[in-house]
Design an enzyme around this catalytic site. Structure first.
Site, mmCIF file in Angstrom:
data_model
loop_
_atom_site.group_PDB
_atom_site.id
_atom_site.type_symbol
_atom_site.label_atom_id
_atom_site.label_comp_id
_atom_site.label_asym_id
_atom_site.label_seq_id
_atom_site.Cartn_x
_atom_site.Cartn_y
_atom_site.Cartn_z
ATOM 1 N N ASP A 44 0.821 -1.206 0.000
ATOM 2 C CA ASP A 44 0.000 0.000 0.000
ATOM 3 C C ASP A 44 0.861 1.266 0.000
ATOM 4 O OD1 ASP A 44 -2.702 1.208 0.318
ATOM 5 O OD2 ASP A 44 -1.841 1.977 2.177
ATOM 6 N N TYR A 49 2.584 10.192 0.818
ATOM 7 C CA TYR A 49 3.555 9.604 1.741
ATOM 8 C C TYR A 49 4.964 10.089 1.378
ATOM 9 C CZ TYR A 49 -0.192 6.368 3.177
ATOM 10 O OH TYR A 49 -1.366 5.808 3.636
ATOM 11 N N GLN A 177 -10.725 2.102 2.763
ATOM 12 C CA GLN A 177 -9.569 1.949 3.657
ATOM 13 C C GLN A 177 -9.805 2.792 4.914
ATOM 14 O OE1 GLN A 177 -4.801 2.725 3.512
ATOM 15 N NE2 GLN A 177 -5.653 1.496 1.877
ATOM 16 N N ALA A 210 -2.749 0.798 16.078
ATOM 17 C CA ALA A 210 -2.906 2.172 16.568
ATOM 18 C C ALA A 210 -1.540 2.867 16.624
ATOM 19 C CB ALA A 210 -3.616 2.206 17.924
ATOM 20 N N LYS A 217 4.674 -0.990 23.430
ATOM 21 C CA LYS A 217 5.985 -0.324 23.481
ATOM 22 C C LYS A 217 5.935 1.019 24.205
ATOM 23 C CE LYS A 217 7.757 1.198 19.532
ATOM 24 N NZ LYS A 217 8.125 1.072 18.111
ATOM 25 N N GLN A 289 10.044 -6.433 14.092
ATOM 26 C CA GLN A 289 8.634 -6.033 14.224
ATOM 27 C C GLN A 289 7.765 -6.836 13.263
ATOM 28 O OE1 GLN A 289 8.464 -1.828 13.457
ATOM 29 N NE2 GLN A 289 9.402 -1.257 15.412
ATOM 30 N N ASN A 293 4.740 -9.395 14.015
ATOM 31 C CA ASN A 293 3.383 -9.093 13.541
ATOM 32 C C ASN A 293 2.813 -10.199 12.655
ATOM 33 O OD1 ASN A 293 3.936 -6.818 14.945
ATOM 34 N ND2 ASN A 293 4.046 -5.444 13.171
HETATM 35 N N1 LIG Z 1 -5.716 5.558 4.286
HETATM 36 C C1 LIG Z 1 -5.211 6.236 5.283
HETATM 37 O O1 LIG Z 1 -5.644 7.361 5.577
HETATM 38 C C2 LIG Z 1 -4.078 5.637 6.053
HETATM 39 C C3 LIG Z 1 -3.622 6.230 7.240
HETATM 40 C C4 LIG Z 1 -2.579 5.630 7.921
HETATM 41 C C5 LIG Z 1 -2.005 4.460 7.441
HETATM 42 N N2 LIG Z 1 -2.458 3.912 6.266
HETATM 43 C C6 LIG Z 1 -1.864 2.658 5.709
HETATM 44 O O2 LIG Z 1 -1.823 1.653 6.689
HETATM 45 C C7 LIG Z 1 -0.482 1.208 6.861
HETATM 46 C C8 LIG Z 1 -0.266 0.746 8.283
HETATM 47 O O3 LIG Z 1 -0.534 1.830 9.190
HETATM 48 P P1 LIG Z 1 0.404 2.052 10.430
HETATM 49 O O4 LIG Z 1 1.838 2.136 9.989
HETATM 50 O O5 LIG Z 1 -0.153 3.174 11.213
HETATM 51 O O6 LIG Z 1 0.196 0.634 11.188
HETATM 52 P P2 LIG Z 1 0.387 0.237 12.714
HETATM 53 O O7 LIG Z 1 0.564 -1.258 12.686
HETATM 54 O O8 LIG Z 1 -0.715 0.765 13.553
HETATM 55 O O9 LIG Z 1 1.745 0.937 13.189
HETATM 56 C C9 LIG Z 1 2.959 0.549 12.609
HETATM 57 C C10 LIG Z 1 4.134 1.139 13.403
HETATM 58 O O10 LIG Z 1 4.122 0.645 14.760
HETATM 59 C C11 LIG Z 1 5.454 0.274 15.150
HETATM 60 N N3 LIG Z 1 5.459 -1.193 15.274
HETATM 61 C C12 LIG Z 1 4.860 -2.089 14.421
HETATM 62 N N4 LIG Z 1 5.031 -3.350 14.869
HETATM 63 C C13 LIG Z 1 5.731 -3.269 15.998
HETATM 64 C C14 LIG Z 1 6.193 -4.245 16.926
HETATM 65 N N5 LIG Z 1 5.938 -5.542 16.741
HETATM 66 N N6 LIG Z 1 6.875 -3.818 18.011
HETATM 67 C C15 LIG Z 1 7.111 -2.511 18.229
HETATM 68 N N7 LIG Z 1 6.702 -1.532 17.380
HETATM 69 C C16 LIG Z 1 6.016 -1.897 16.271
HETATM 70 C C17 LIG Z 1 6.369 0.770 14.044
HETATM 71 O O11 LIG Z 1 6.672 2.150 14.263
HETATM 72 P P3 LIG Z 1 8.019 2.673 15.016
HETATM 73 O O12 LIG Z 1 9.070 1.634 14.885
HETATM 74 O O13 LIG Z 1 8.352 3.937 14.301
HETATM 75 O O14 LIG Z 1 7.599 2.965 16.417
HETATM 76 C C18 LIG Z 1 5.462 0.696 12.831
HETATM 77 O O15 LIG Z 1 5.868 1.500 11.761
HETATM 78 C C19 LIG Z 1 0.363 2.404 6.405
HETATM 79 O O16 LIG Z 1 1.666 2.059 6.040
HETATM 80 C C20 LIG Z 1 -0.433 2.881 5.227
HETATM 81 O O17 LIG Z 1 -0.173 2.065 4.109
HETATM 82 C C21 LIG Z 1 -3.478 4.485 5.580
#
Ligand SMILES: NC(=O)c1ccc[n+]([C@@H]2O[C@H](COP(=O)([O-])OP(=O)(O)OC[C@H]3O[C@@H](n4cnc5c(N)ncnc54)[C@H](OP(=O)(O)O)[C@@H]3O)[C@@H](O)[C@H]2O)c1
Length: 324
Positions: A44, A49, A177, A210, A217, A289, A293
């Site tokens: 995605d 971005y 989405q 979230a 973390k 990570q 996941n």
């Molecule tokens: N349509 C929209 O408006 C919209 C908005 C937001 C996102 N999205 C899409 O959704 C995707 C996922 O969103 P998101 O990145 O917010 O997902 P998320 O799973 O809520 O957060 C991911 C972030 O959490 C941390 N993380 C993930 N797994 C971890 C683990 N096992 N242990 C510790 N930290 C962990 C990392 O950040 P750190 O390492 O930096 O802490 C990672 O980049 C985006 O890439 C994008 O493609 C769409």
């Protein structure tokens, strides 16, 4: 995906914040490789971005990997533009001009001939819905996109798009989405139910953790280098770093431990347990990570009725169903 014939993997991988801002080409290559090798077939992205740099990075990785184009799907989203504060009128929004130009630019940056999924990143109150639907239909007829959808549109806005598509015999939106996680449940579990049960709709849900809060973390503060420590993301930190949410995540972390899984894999498994979720888009900045996941698939069988109830009792975020 919804009522379409497209098969998306139940977990997928996105680049928001991480690509270009936090990780370079070599890490992106490693993470996308891990994702693909684990069976993930959807990547995605969006024009906004890293102001276009995220799509360029993903394009370089896709090119280097040389995967069979038929074996994966890739998306872009248009609305916000990619020039930030320099955006001029017509360089944002959902007009025919911007949607068409954003599609062409995404194809160039991602170095692909077509987008599998193309999203209207937000609704645009300044553009007639007929213009949006005709444009998306046209891009499909031209072979530049295969499926179109919406992101963070209301249920009413989605149904108005369906009405326009129906009126003119055009292809309507196939997927939405929305944000969906243990702290944000209303749209998927309430507002969209009538859409799932009528015209049908796939969902590619975002922020299943979230923004990392549901990994635990942040339970003892904000670790250096994490998303909430990044400059310019105070708005996100302020949304999630509140006592009530942290308290619930601490309890959920203890419950996950009882079950023998990480709270991250439990939280992701919980999102894909919902049959109206087509795919949960994962984000990661390092391989550990992503490894953790991906274990959501192992946690999924643990989600019995009793376990789901315990989670609801801890989180207290289950929406009340409306009457219809
Ligand atoms: N349509 C929209 O408006 C919209 C908005 C937001 C996102 N999205 C899409 O959704 C995707 C996922 O969103 P998101 O990145 O917010 O997902 P998320 O799973 O809520 O957060 C991911 C972030 O959490 C941390 N993380 C993930 N797994 C971890 C683990 N096992 N242990 C510790 N930290 C962990 C990392 O950040 P750190 O390492 O930096 O802490 C990672 O980049 C985006 O890439 C994008 O493609 C769409």
């Amino acid at each position: 995906m919804g009522k379409t014939g497209l098969q998306l993997s139940v977990l997928s991988f996105g680049s928001w914040i991480s690509f270009h801002k936090q990780i370079d080409d070599s890490i992106a290559d490693e993470l996308m490789g891990m994702a693909y090798d684990s069976g993930i077939n959807f990547f995605d992205n969006a024009e906004v971005y890293a102001l276009g740099e995220s799509e360029k990075m993903m394009g370089r990785v896709l090119k280097k990997k040389g995967w069979d184009r038929t074996s994966y799907t890739v998306s872009s989203k248009a609305f916000f533009g990619w020039r930030g504060k320099q955006n001029k009128p017509n360089q944002t929004g959902l007009s025919r001009k911007h949607l068409t130009e954003a599609c062409h630019e995404a194809l160039q940056r991602l170095q692909v001939d077509y987008l599998d999924l193309f999203f209207c990143h937000r609704p645009d109150k300044n553009v007639p819905i007929e213009e949006v639907v005709w444009t998306m239909n046209h891009l499909i007829q031209q072979g530049k996109i295969l499926y179109w959808g919406t992101s963070e549109w209301s249920g009413v806005e989605i149904m108005v798009a369906h009405r326009a598509a129906h009126q003119y015999g055009l292809i309507g939106p196939s997927m939405e989405q929305p944000q969906y996680n243990l702290l944000e449940r209303h749209k998927i579990e309430n507002e969209f139910l009538i859409i799932f049960n009528t015209v049908g709709m796939g969902t590619t849900i975002w922020s299943p953790l979230a923004s990392g809060l549901l990994t635990g973390k942040y339970n003892e503060g904000i670790p250096e280098g994490s998303r909430f420590a990044l400059e310019g993301f105070d708005w996100l930190k302020d949304r999630f770093m509140v006592a009530d949410k942290l308290n619930k995540v601490k309890q959920l972390t203890a419950f996950a431990k009882e079950l023998g899984v990480s709270v991250a894999s439990l939280s992701i498994a919980w999102t894909i347990k919902n049959p109206n979720v087509t795919t949960a888009i994962l984000g990661a900045t390092r391989s550990e990570q992503l490894t953790e996941n991906l274990k959501a698939l192992d946690a999924l069988p643990l989600l019995s009725t009793d376990v789901m109830q315990r989670i609801d009792d801890i989180m207290q975020t289950k929406p009340k169903l409306s009457d219809f």
